[in-house]
Design a protein around this motif. Structure first.
Motif, PDB file in Angstrom:
ATOM      1  N   CYS A  50      43.233  52.007  43.685  1.00 14.19           N
ATOM      2  CA  CYS A  50      42.024  51.220  43.415  1.00 14.19           C
ATOM      3  C   CYS A  50      41.128  51.235  44.652  1.00 14.19           C
ATOM      4  N   ASN A  62      36.661  44.304  42.828  1.00 13.58           N
ATOM      5  CA  ASN A  62      37.911  43.557  42.728  1.00 13.58           C
ATOM      6  C   ASN A  62      39.032  44.333  42.068  1.00 13.58           C
ATOM      7  N   VAL A  63      40.241  43.893  42.376  1.00 16.47           N
ATOM      8  CA  VAL A  63      41.455  44.485  41.821  1.00 16.47           C
ATOM      9  C   VAL A  63      42.274  43.309  41.311  1.00 16.47           C
ATOM     10  N   ASP A  70      40.785  47.356  37.834  1.00 20.72           N
ATOM     11  CA  ASP A  70      39.795  47.257  38.901  1.00 20.72           C
ATOM     12  C   ASP A  70      38.412  47.597  38.357  1.00 20.72           C
ATOM     13  N   CYS A  77      36.444  49.565  40.329  1.00 19.95           N
ATOM     14  CA  CYS A  77      36.138  50.439  41.469  1.00 19.95           C
ATOM     15  C   CYS A  77      35.717  51.845  41.046  1.00 19.95           C
ATOM     16  N   GLY A  87      35.476  51.001  35.493  1.00 17.71           N
ATOM     17  CA  GLY A  87      36.706  50.665  36.204  1.00 17.71           C
ATOM     18  C   GLY A  87      37.914  51.279  35.533  1.00 17.71           C
ATOM     19  N   ILE A  92      41.215  40.694  45.809  1.00 15.71           N
ATOM     20  CA  ILE A  92      42.455  41.071  45.129  1.00 15.71           C
ATOM     21  C   ILE A  92      43.044  39.821  44.492  1.00 15.71           C
TER      22      ILE A  92
END
Lengths: 322, 446
Positions: free
Chosen positions: B38, B57-58, B71, B73, B164, B207
């Motif tokens: 991620c 964010n994860v 995620d 990302c 994501g 996270i």
């Protein structure tokens, strides 16, 4: 412990004076690596700053750093600092050295008053693991006798045996063949230099492992001195050279210096006991490559020969003449 | 001879392959690998040595029934999934992420196989959306077919909020299910994620672990007044397009036996934390080797951090799984001796502090008082160099400097002096006799 500058007037130590002049001559040949003005000098100037003054005046080095650990007398050091360009850095060498910018070519003279101890070797290693090609390192230590001052000892212990040395310095720093004889008299001076040299090599070895073949550094010893103005002292000096710049080192002509010493032996600086009149007499047949040609007059041969070897580096005694 | 007779079948069975693949990796590590993926996604979205990850964010969720990580990302596209992400081992021409922390083409698959017998991967980029479902039992039975199949692939324009990756694992292996259900395991794992990814948390990445928001662990160093940590910065391979930048910061912080030591950070990932082993120079076999003594709680204020960063992560001093130190790497060998110097410097200070506390007591120690008064704790990432370690060597002492004298004499003799001098303790005998002889020798005038 009383700081040594409160006991000894450095300017009155003639052998030390001569050593400083010879070091200056060595340093002046560093110009094959880079212009001397671009070098940085790092030393322990004390309150006299004799080294800082000489190398600034004789070599033109402008970036001069004097490391001083006697924090309590900082004002006095600042007061005695002869040039604005000298940077006084308060702290022990162990604190100051690692924080300097070592990408800079430097002339480093770690001029200790103390006999060899593990802290000195740590400082030597600090320099050896950071130096760039063309950086020169001189290390001076007292060689009267080694003393173990580890904090847990109730009082300092004289080191007279290999075991005593091992206890204080650790296995890795103890030469395999260390004998008690190597820890006394002038032999200690040789032993001290050898251990410093080993420390430099060990430091280089640890960083060379990570370098490309062309960037592998060697420490080329240029000279070694020993003398006794009061206490016996010894100095080892050499330059870090990478493989690619070996030619520079050879071209500098260090090998032709009369005090070139790349082995275990050192030049013993003995200041001859001569009157000013005798010195002037000898001067008339100098320089003289063949000491047999020296017109000695009534002067003892040994003193005359010493004088002929060192006269260029000795302090001027004229002012003492009646 | 017909051709097939020249060949010996060395093709592994899938079951054997999967079993070998997952055997050597600890479960915690496998989860960390997925988090790393991620973060690599975040690094592709926001490149640079010190990126801003705010808004990324994860989230990780695990229990006895399943595992899920999601995620925002960037996702990865069909091309990457098809040719790289699910291949075993990273193909030569695979694009690499600058400053990446993920591993060489095994991390994700290994983790998925390690956890369970069924997994789903869903990923959305700004232009594509795809998903896949793998039933490992079915896939293993179909020997010879090493493909996974996409469940669906969609082209289009997808909103940022949808972009994501989401991975779900079900039918957990029994031993994994037991661990994922354990609160103890979860606490340990959240602490590992927190400390390993502290720098990314500091960059702003959020996270979420089982509904809990992780914050970066505190690695702070005190500075201010005459106190400053040592900072050394240098580059290795700086004549190439992928230099390794190294920054060492060493100094002092609160006395904490669990936090003291060296922290080694590669491309933002903490690979060693609070290390006091031989790897970072402590605890040497020979007591005096390299001048660093064994770790002792007297050094509980020591903090050191080494940051390595390089766009080519192969040059960093970590092992192939990027989980621990590889001390044989070039970069480490150039850095290690420098760390020793800084350790020694800080230790010298801590010895002086210890002496001062012993001499004056913790409340009155001029050095400790100065330290507490002059300094503030600052995040270690904020220090830039170069700078030498420094401390207040002349702290305000109440009255002139004193030195303690300690000695032993026969008890009966001390008692007779106690009587003679009219004092009631051995300490007073010592002080009184000193004062008498000092006056006798000329007192302050000498």
């Amino acid at each position: 412990m009383t700081a040594s500058y409160r006991i000894i007037d450095y300017s009155l130590r003639p052998a030390k004076f001569a050593e400083r002049k010879m070091l200056s001559e060595i340093f002046s040949r560093l110009k094959v690596f880079a212009s001397l003005e671009s070098y940085r000098y790092i030393g322990f100037g004390s309150i006299w700053f004799s080294d800082c003054i000489l190398f600034h005046k004789a070599l033109g080095v402008e970036d001069v750093i004097s490391i001083e650990k006697e924090q309590a007398h900082k004002a006095r050091f600042e007061f005695n600092k002869p040039y604005k360009g000298i940077r006084l850095m308060m702290g022990s060498a162990a604190d100051v050295l690692p924080g300097l910018d070592w990408a800079h070519r430097s002339i480093v003279w770690l001029d200790y008053d103390d006999p060899l101890n593990p802290g000195i070797l740590d400082d030597v290693r600090t320099v050896a693991t950071r130096a760039t090609s063309g950086t020169v390192l001189a290390v001076s230590v007292q060689a009267e006798g080694l003393v173990d001052k580890r904090p847990h000892l109730e009082e300092p212990l004289e080191i007279t045996s290999a075991q005593g040395f091992r206890d204080c310095f650790g296995d890795a720093r103890t030469p395999q063949d260390l004998e008690p004889a190597g820890l006394r008299g002038w032999s200690l001076s040789k032993t001290s230099r050898r251990i410093i040299r080993d420390e430099i090599d060990a430091g280089l070895h640890s960083v060379n492992a990570g370098r490309n073949p062309g960037q592998v550094l060697r420490f080329n010893q240029i000279s070694a001195f020993e003398y006794a103005d009061g206490a016996k002292m010894t100095t080892i000096v050499g330059v870090f050279v990478d493989h690619g710049q070996n030619g520079h080192f050879e071209a500098a002509g260090f090998r032709t210096l009369p005090f070139f010493r790349d082995g275990d032996e050192a030049l013993r600086v003995k200041v001859p006991m001569l009157t000013p009149r005798e010195m002037r007499h000898l001067d008339r047949s100098l320089p003289c490559n063949d000491s047999g040609q020296l017109d000695l007059g009534p002067i003892p041969e040994a003193d005359g020969k010493h004088y002929a070897k060192l006269y260029r580096y000795l302090p001027n005694f004229a002012s003492f003449e009646q | 001879m017909p051709n097939e007779e020249l060949h010996i079948d060395a093709m592994p069975t899938k079951a054997f392959f999967v079993d070998m693949l997952v055997r050597d990796i600890p479960l915690e590590r496998a989860v960390l690998d997925l988090v790393d993926n991620c973060i690599d996604g975040a690094k592709r979205m926001r490149p640079g040595e010190e990126p801003d990850f705010h808004g990324l964010n994860v989230s990780v969720h695990l229990d006895g029934d399943g595992f899920e990580i999601a995620d925002n990302c960037g996702g990865f596209d069909v091309e990457t999934a098809r040719n790289y992400a699910f291949r075993f081992g990273r193909p030569e021409k695979a694009a690499s992420t600058d400053y990446s922390i993920g591993q060489f083409g095994v991390g994700m698959k290994r983790a998925l196989f390690k956890f369970g017998r069924y997994f789903e991967v869903h990923s959305t980029t700004t232009k594509q959306r795809w998903s896949m479902h793998v039933d490992v039992d079915t896939w293993e039975r179909d020997e010879g077919n090493w493909y996974f199949d996409f469940a669906n692939v969609e082209e289009g324009q997808f909103a940022d909020a949808e972009v994501g990756t989401r991975i779900i694992v079900k039918r957990l292996r029994p031993e994994v299910s037991r661990q994922f259900a354990s609160e103890h395991f979860k606490r340990q794992l959240s602490e590992m994620i927190r400390s390993h990814q502290r720098q990314f948390l500091a960059f702003g990445l959020a996270i979420d672990f089982g509904g809990l928001h992780l914050t970066n662990t505190d690695l702070r160093i005190r500075s201010g007044g005459q106190f400053n940590p040592a900072i050394e910065e240098f580059a290795v391979d700086d004549d190439t397009d992928a230099p390794v930048n190294v920054r060492i910061v060493a100094g002092i912080s609160e006395s904490s036996p669990t936090a003291a030591g060296w922290y080694v950070i590669c491309n933002g990932r903490v690979i060693l934390s609070a290390d006091r082993s031989e790897s970072t120079g402590w605890n040497s076999v020979a007591e005096q080797k390299d001048g660093i003594p064994k770790y002792h709680n007297q050094y509980a204020r020591f903090r050191g951090a080494v940051f390595f960063s390089c766009r080519d992560s192969k040059k960093l001093p970590w092992n192939t799984t990027k989980t621990g130190l590889d001390a044989s790497t070039t970069v480490w060998q150039l850095t290690f001796p420098k760390m020793l110097d800084h350790t020694r410097t800080v230790i010298n200070f801590l010895n002086a502090l210890d002496n001062s506390i012993e001499e004056y007591g913790a409340k009155a120690s001029p050095l400790l008082v100065a330290l507490n008064k002059e300094t503030l704790a600052k995040e270690v990432e904020k220090f830039r160099g170069p700078a030498s370690f420094s401390w207040n060597r002349t702290p305000q002492v109440p009255g002139p400097k004193t030195i303690k004298i300690q000695y032993s004499r026969e008890e009966t003799k001390i008692q007779s002096l106690m009587t003679a001098l009219g004092v009631t303790s051995a300490k007073a005998v010592g002080e009184k006799t000193f004062d008498i002889i000092f006056e006798e020798q000329g007192g302050e005038d000498q």
